[in-house]
Write a protein that holds these residues in place. Structure first.
Motif, PDB file in Angstrom:
ATOM      1  N   ASP A  66      27.593  38.684  35.746  1.00  0.00           N
ATOM      2  CA  ASP A  66      28.320  39.103  36.947  1.00  0.00           C
ATOM      3  C   ASP A  66      29.742  38.551  36.924  1.00  0.00           C
ATOM      4  O   ASP A  66      29.974  37.403  36.527  1.00  0.00           O
ATOM      5  CB  ASP A  66      27.614  38.594  38.209  1.00  0.00           C
ATOM      6  CG  ASP A  66      26.203  39.147  38.336  1.00  0.00           C
ATOM      7  OD1 ASP A  66      26.062  40.383  38.317  1.00  0.00           O
ATOM      8  OD2 ASP A  66      25.262  38.341  38.443  1.00  0.00           O
ATOM      9  N   PHE A  84      32.955  37.044  38.746  1.00  0.00           N
ATOM     10  CA  PHE A  84      33.253  36.232  39.926  1.00  0.00           C
ATOM     11  C   PHE A  84      34.745  35.935  39.975  1.00  0.00           C
ATOM     12  O   PHE A  84      35.349  35.600  38.948  1.00  0.00           O
ATOM     13  CB  PHE A  84      32.533  34.877  39.876  1.00  0.00           C
ATOM     14  CG  PHE A  84      31.036  34.931  39.931  1.00  0.00           C
ATOM     15  CD1 PHE A  84      30.379  34.984  41.148  1.00  0.00           C
ATOM     16  CD2 PHE A  84      30.288  34.907  38.764  1.00  0.00           C
ATOM     17  CE1 PHE A  84      28.989  35.013  41.204  1.00  0.00           C
ATOM     18  CE2 PHE A  84      28.909  34.933  38.804  1.00  0.00           C
ATOM     19  CZ  PHE A  84      28.246  34.991  40.024  1.00  0.00           C
ATOM     20  N   THR A  85      35.340  36.024  41.144  1.00  0.00           N
ATOM     21  CA  THR A  85      36.619  35.352  41.342  1.00  0.00           C
ATOM     22  C   THR A  85      36.322  33.864  41.552  1.00  0.00           C
ATOM     23  O   THR A  85      35.174  33.476  41.787  1.00  0.00           O
ATOM     24  CB  THR A  85      37.369  35.895  42.562  1.00  0.00           C
ATOM     25  OG1 THR A  85      36.589  35.606  43.746  1.00  0.00           O
ATOM     26  CG2 THR A  85      37.607  37.398  42.450  1.00  0.00           C
ATOM     27  N   LYS A 132      37.072  32.147  44.060  1.00  0.00           N
ATOM     28  CA  LYS A 132      36.571  32.026  45.438  1.00  0.00           C
ATOM     29  C   LYS A 132      35.094  32.373  45.504  1.00  0.00           C
ATOM     30  O   LYS A 132      34.296  31.655  46.130  1.00  0.00           O
ATOM     31  CB  LYS A 132      37.381  32.940  46.359  1.00  0.00           C
ATOM     32  CG  LYS A 132      36.945  32.892  47.813  1.00  0.00           C
ATOM     33  CD  LYS A 132      37.828  33.800  48.663  1.00  0.00           C
ATOM     34  CE  LYS A 132      37.399  33.764  50.131  1.00  0.00           C
ATOM     35  NZ  LYS A 132      38.271  34.643  50.958  1.00  0.00           N
ATOM     36  N   GLU A 133      34.702  33.461  44.868  1.00  0.00           N
ATOM     37  CA  GLU A 133      33.293  33.863  44.896  1.00  0.00           C
ATOM     38  C   GLU A 133      32.425  32.858  44.148  1.00  0.00           C
ATOM     39  O   GLU A 133      31.310  32.529  44.599  1.00  0.00           O
ATOM     40  CB  GLU A 133      33.147  35.247  44.265  1.00  0.00           C
ATOM     41  CG  GLU A 133      33.769  36.365  45.085  1.00  0.00           C
ATOM     42  CD  GLU A 133      33.859  37.673  44.323  1.00  0.00           C
ATOM     43  OE1 GLU A 133      33.983  38.724  44.970  1.00  0.00           O
ATOM     44  OE2 GLU A 133      33.836  37.637  43.064  1.00  0.00           O
ATOM     45  N   LEU A 134      32.926  32.364  43.029  1.00  0.00           N
ATOM     46  CA  LEU A 134      32.136  31.440  42.220  1.00  0.00           C
ATOM     47  C   LEU A 134      31.777  30.183  43.003  1.00  0.00           C
ATOM     48  O   LEU A 134      30.608  29.777  43.057  1.00  0.00           O
ATOM     49  CB  LEU A 134      32.925  31.061  40.961  1.00  0.00           C
ATOM     50  CG  LEU A 134      32.187  30.191  39.944  1.00  0.00           C
ATOM     51  CD1 LEU A 134      31.167  31.020  39.190  1.00  0.00           C
ATOM     52  CD2 LEU A 134      33.172  29.550  38.963  1.00  0.00           C
ATOM     53  N   SER A 155      31.999  29.796  46.235  1.00  0.00           N
ATOM     54  CA  SER A 155      31.356  30.119  47.509  1.00  0.00           C
ATOM     55  C   SER A 155      29.867  30.373  47.331  1.00  0.00           C
ATOM     56  O   SER A 155      29.035  29.920  48.126  1.00  0.00           O
ATOM     57  CB  SER A 155      31.996  31.361  48.134  1.00  0.00           C
ATOM     58  OG  SER A 155      33.323  31.166  48.468  1.00  0.00           O
ATOM     59  N   LEU A 156      29.523  31.101  46.266  1.00  0.00           N
ATOM     60  CA  LEU A 156      28.151  31.563  46.088  1.00  0.00           C
ATOM     61  C   LEU A 156      27.281  30.582  45.314  1.00  0.00           C
ATOM     62  O   LEU A 156      26.061  30.612  45.438  1.00  0.00           O
ATOM     63  CB  LEU A 156      28.150  32.919  45.369  1.00  0.00           C
ATOM     64  CG  LEU A 156      28.871  34.054  46.105  1.00  0.00           C
ATOM     65  CD1 LEU A 156      28.930  35.302  45.236  1.00  0.00           C
ATOM     66  CD2 LEU A 156      28.179  34.356  47.429  1.00  0.00           C
ATOM     67  N   ASN A 163      41.656  34.396  44.289  1.00  0.00           N
ATOM     68  CA  ASN A 163      41.303  35.817  44.383  1.00  0.00           C
ATOM     69  C   ASN A 163      41.659  36.666  43.173  1.00  0.00           C
ATOM     70  O   ASN A 163      41.197  37.811  43.081  1.00  0.00           O
ATOM     71  CB  ASN A 163      41.982  36.416  45.616  1.00  0.00           C
ATOM     72  CG  ASN A 163      41.526  35.764  46.897  1.00  0.00           C
ATOM     73  OD1 ASN A 163      40.390  35.928  47.320  1.00  0.00           O
ATOM     74  ND2 ASN A 163      42.411  34.991  47.526  1.00  0.00           N
ATOM     75  N   CYS A 171      39.413  35.185  37.396  1.00  0.00           N
ATOM     76  CA  CYS A 171      38.012  35.624  37.326  1.00  0.00           C
ATOM     77  C   CYS A 171      37.287  34.996  36.133  1.00  0.00           C
ATOM     78  O   CYS A 171      37.905  34.640  35.120  1.00  0.00           O
ATOM     79  CB  CYS A 171      37.938  37.145  37.190  1.00  0.00           C
ATOM     80  SG  CYS A 171      38.965  38.058  38.349  1.00  0.00           S
ATOM     81  N   GLY A 206      29.834  35.151  34.950  1.00  0.00           N
ATOM     82  CA  GLY A 206      28.710  34.230  34.969  1.00  0.00           C
ATOM     83  C   GLY A 206      27.475  34.889  34.392  1.00  0.00           C
ATOM     84  O   GLY A 206      27.022  35.918  34.901  1.00  0.00           O
ATOM     85  N   ASN A 264      23.694  34.776  33.967  1.00  0.00           N
ATOM     86  CA  ASN A 264      22.595  34.147  34.696  1.00  0.00           C
ATOM     87  C   ASN A 264      21.324  34.223  33.866  1.00  0.00           C
ATOM     88  O   ASN A 264      20.707  35.283  33.731  1.00  0.00           O
ATOM     89  CB  ASN A 264      22.409  34.847  36.046  1.00  0.00           C
ATOM     90  CG  ASN A 264      21.403  34.131  36.924  1.00  0.00           C
ATOM     91  OD1 ASN A 264      20.782  33.156  36.512  1.00  0.00           O
ATOM     92  ND2 ASN A 264      21.242  34.622  38.142  1.00  0.00           N
TER      93      ASN A 264
END
Length: 742
Positions: free
Chosen positions: A9, A11-12, A14-16, A18-19, A196, A199, A202, A204
């Motif tokens: 997946d 990820f930015t 921020k997303e990395l 955050s999640l 933002n 990137c 990831g 998984n």
């Protein structure tokens, strides 16, 4: 289409953060990235950001900036955390960077940065049962991360793990690795770009075992061809005549062996330096070689390298590469160990100056050993002289700033047939410099120049010591494992000097002036602490001669010092004991340090051949040859536009009429007002005399604040009103003035 059992997946950042919340398994190697690794990542990020950022951009414009890909990481989900299998070094460094950016935003004390801080904080840590829980879960790291987050002092425990030790050391270096405007003016936009537009992918895995398998497949299976392998393939293919491939392959193997290809990126660094130094003709070509040197060679083999047939390619491999790789290996060795007559290479490496393209531009494959060493020493000495002159005139924020316009020098060196030509070319370049050592008069320690100040003190200290007959201890002075530290002669006690300095602002500036500083071993430095000068001077007498010279006994019973330093260099008026170290004593030491700089870096002493006019002027004055700075905003000053992101300097604003020499500048911080003016050279000059090309270090020096957005903080007086320099620049941009003055 069915779902893959192994997911990848995007990820930015921020997303990395955050999640996912990360865990490090016990088998994971320690956090081991060194300064060079962190610097490479920071440079990549800031350079990509700088390609799109311009002064005056708003946060919303960041969405149009180009994205940047940081590669893959491998993890597996374990309960509520992601266990990192591959990517710990990058993720840890990114987490440190987020912490540092938050600190910069908090220190800026700007109302409009509240949203930027709010964007960062949940990515750095969340709240778990009333306690701060960092994005990378690690109990042993929590104390040092707390200290960074809360901006509090931290002492490494004696039993600190390598990861904790390295984490702390890297955190202390981040401020010096970030470009000036990223630390202040462009800070909010860089934060949003990082969160933002940067990137990763990831991967998984389902469990730890599968994570290991993926990691091994990515790193160990198959032959991964790097740029050097691709270049080898191209060169050998073009050089082959059907019979010489074994010989060519052996020659290529010898090249790799000489440069120690076991070191990461060793072949790439050698080939890039060689191609830039010997063949690049434009700034665009320098960039292209940095991005894809094997691709550049394929496109330019004939046009730039004069490789047209198989014998040409064979000679390039067996002669040019073979011989120059040996020279490169010798140069590289001299950057790691202090070597007699090649000392400047060691110094430049410690200052992180990219010197290899310059050196390889001057060196010919057929040079004798003596010619090779003489050229290398001279070119490295030129870079060292350039670096220190720019540093003491506050013209350099990072060593990379020295390389802003390197190609003309490289082209000059490339055309030099012998050592005399090199000496003349570089002598002419030195004579044309618009900076000299008069800047030392007002030079001092700031939050962003500690490494430069330490280097200057080390050179001054080592020079006096060697002139007294002692060995050159520069390697020790700059070695972090045997640390020497900057010593303030004035203790941090304003009340002791208040009758003389009047205000804390003046006290801070005076205490940090170069003449009020020494270089001492850390253990000695710590023991002095806040002792008054009358006690310190007794300790100083047992230290290096530069420190001991403050004590009267040093000149009474020390013939090597009095004969080898004072009388030899005619320093009787500057080098004498100081019973009371007040502002006049600091001023005298500033003059002493300036004169020592002129002696150490005197061009003729270093082997440069200056133009005849400069030689005659020097002989008439009886002083070392130095270039005199222009007293007006010359075309050369107006062209200094790439020192900071966006290409706008105060000098350029003066050159286009947006500012005038003599304009009064005002900065208010914590209800205290600081004054400065625009001087004749297009610099911001403080009341204490220090002059800066950029508003931010001027503001930092005036206020003592480590980081400050000088473009917004400094305001120019226009009648009864004050206009921020940011608005002056924006107005000049909107009227097209800055497009004309390029």
């Amino acid at each position: 289409m069915t779902d893959s059992p192994i997911r990848g997946d995007g990820f930015t950042i921020k997303e990395l953060f955050s999640l996912l919340k990360f865990r490090l398994d016990p088998y994971q190697r320690e956090y081991s990235w060194g300064r060079k690794d962190v610097k490479a990542l920071i440079d990549d990020l800031t350079e990509h950001f700088a390609d799109d950022w311009m002064p005056g951009h708003e946060r919303r414009e960041v969405r149009r900036y180009r994205p940047y890909f940081l590669g893959p990481i491998v993890y597996y989900q374990d309960d509520e955390v992601a266990a990192l299998v591959d990517g710990q070094q990058r993720i840890t460094t990114l987490h440190l960077l987020l912490l540092h950016l938050r600190r910069l935003a908090v220190e800026a004390e700007r109302h409009e940065y509240r949203g930027d801080i709010a964007a960062l904080e949940p990515l750095i840590a969340d709240n778990s049962f009333g306690e701060r829980a960092y994005a990378i879960r690690s109990d042993e790291r929590t104390p040092v991360l707390d200290a960074i987050f809360e901006d509090k002092p931290f002492s490494l425990p004696a039993d600190a793990s390598p990861s904790v030790t390295n984490l702390y050391e890297r955190s202390q270096e981040l401020d010096g690795l970030l470009p000036e405007s990223t630390r202040d003016e462009a800070l909010p936009l860089f934060i949003h770009w990082l969160l933002n537009r940067v990137c990763l992918v990831g991967i998984n895995a389902n469990n730890r075992r599968q994570g290991w398998e993926i990691f091994e497949t990515m790193n160990d299976r198959g032959v991964q061809l790097g740029p050097a392998d691709l270049l080898k393939s191209f060169l050998l293919r073009r050089a082959s005549n059907g019979h010489n491939l074994p010989r060519l392959g052996e020659a290529w193997g010898g090249v790799l062996a000489r440069i120690d290809n076991r070191a990461p990126q060793a072949a790439a660094r050698f080939l890039q330096a060689l191609l830039i130094g010997r063949y690049a003709q434009s700034a665009d070509e320098v960039t292209d070689i940095g991005v894809s040197f094997h691709g550049w060679v394929q496109e330019n083999a004939s046009r730039r390298m004069n490789l047209n047939n198989a014998p040409d390619f064979a000679r390039f491999i067996e002669h040019d590469l073979a011989r120059l790789s040996g020279r490169y290996a010798s140069l590289h060795a001299a950057t790691r160990v202090l070597e007699v007559n090649l000392e400047p290479l060691f110094y430049n490496a410690r200052n992180e100056i990219d010197q290899m393209p310059f050196l390889l531009a001057a060196i010919n494959p057929d040079d004798s050993d003596a010619q090779f060493r003489d050229k290398a020493s001279l070119v490295a000495a030129y870079l060292d002289l350039m670096f220190i002159r720019m540093a003491v005139n506050n013209r350099i924020g990072k060593p990379d700033d020295l390389n802003a316009d390197v190609l003309p020098v490289i082209l000059d060196l490339r055309a030099c047939p012998d050592i005399d030509a090199v000496a003349k070319v570089l002598g002419r370049r030195i004579a044309e410099l618009d900076v000299d050592f008069t800047g030392v008069k007002r030079y001092g320690l700031r939050a962003d120049n500690r490494s430069q100040v330490r280097y200057l003190l080390a050179r001054l200290t080592a020079f006096v010591e060697t002139e007294c007959g002692r060995p050159n201890e520069m390697a020790r002075y700059l070695d972090k494992d045997e640390p020497f530290e900057i010593e303030h002669i004035w203790a941090n006690k304003f009340e002791r000097h208040q009758p003389e300095v009047k205000t804390e602002s003046v006290f801070r500036v005076q205490r940090n002036r170069i003449g009020a500083l020494l270089l001492l071993r850390k253990s000695h430095n710590a023991s002095y602490q806040d002792a008054p000068y009358e006690q310190k001077i007794e300790w100083y007498r047992g230290q290096n001669h530069l420190a001991a010279s403050l004590h009267k006994s040093t000149q009474e019973r020390n013939r090597p010092f009095t004969e080898g330093v004072i009388r030899k260099h005619r320093l009787e008026k500057l080098f004498h004991p100081v019973a009371r170290f007040d502002m006049s004593a600091i001023e005298l030491r500033q003059q002493l340090y300036e004169r020592l700089c002129e002696i150490i870096w005197e061009p003729k002493r270093l082997g440069f051949i200056l133009p005849p006019a400069v030689e005659r002027e020097t002989a008439a004055q009886g002083e070392p040859p130095v270039a005199v700075p222009s007293q007006r905003v010359s075309a050369a000053v107006a062209r200094r536009t790439r020192a900071h992101f966006g290409g706008v300097t105060v000098a350029r604003l003066v050159a286009v009429g947006a500012l005038r020499a003599g304009d009064e500048l005002v900065l208010t911080y914590k209800r205290e007002r600081y004054l400065a003016h625009v001087n004749e050279a297009g610099q911001i000059q403080l009341e204490s005399g220090e002059a800066f090309e950029s508003p931010s270090p001027a503001g930092s020096t005036a206020t003592g604040k480590p980081t400050i957005n000088g473009w917004s903080a400094w305001k120019v007086r226009r009648g009864d009103s004050l206009t921020p320099l940011h608005d002056v620049r924006a107005d000049a941009l909107s009227r097209g003035l800055l497009e004309v003055a390029t």
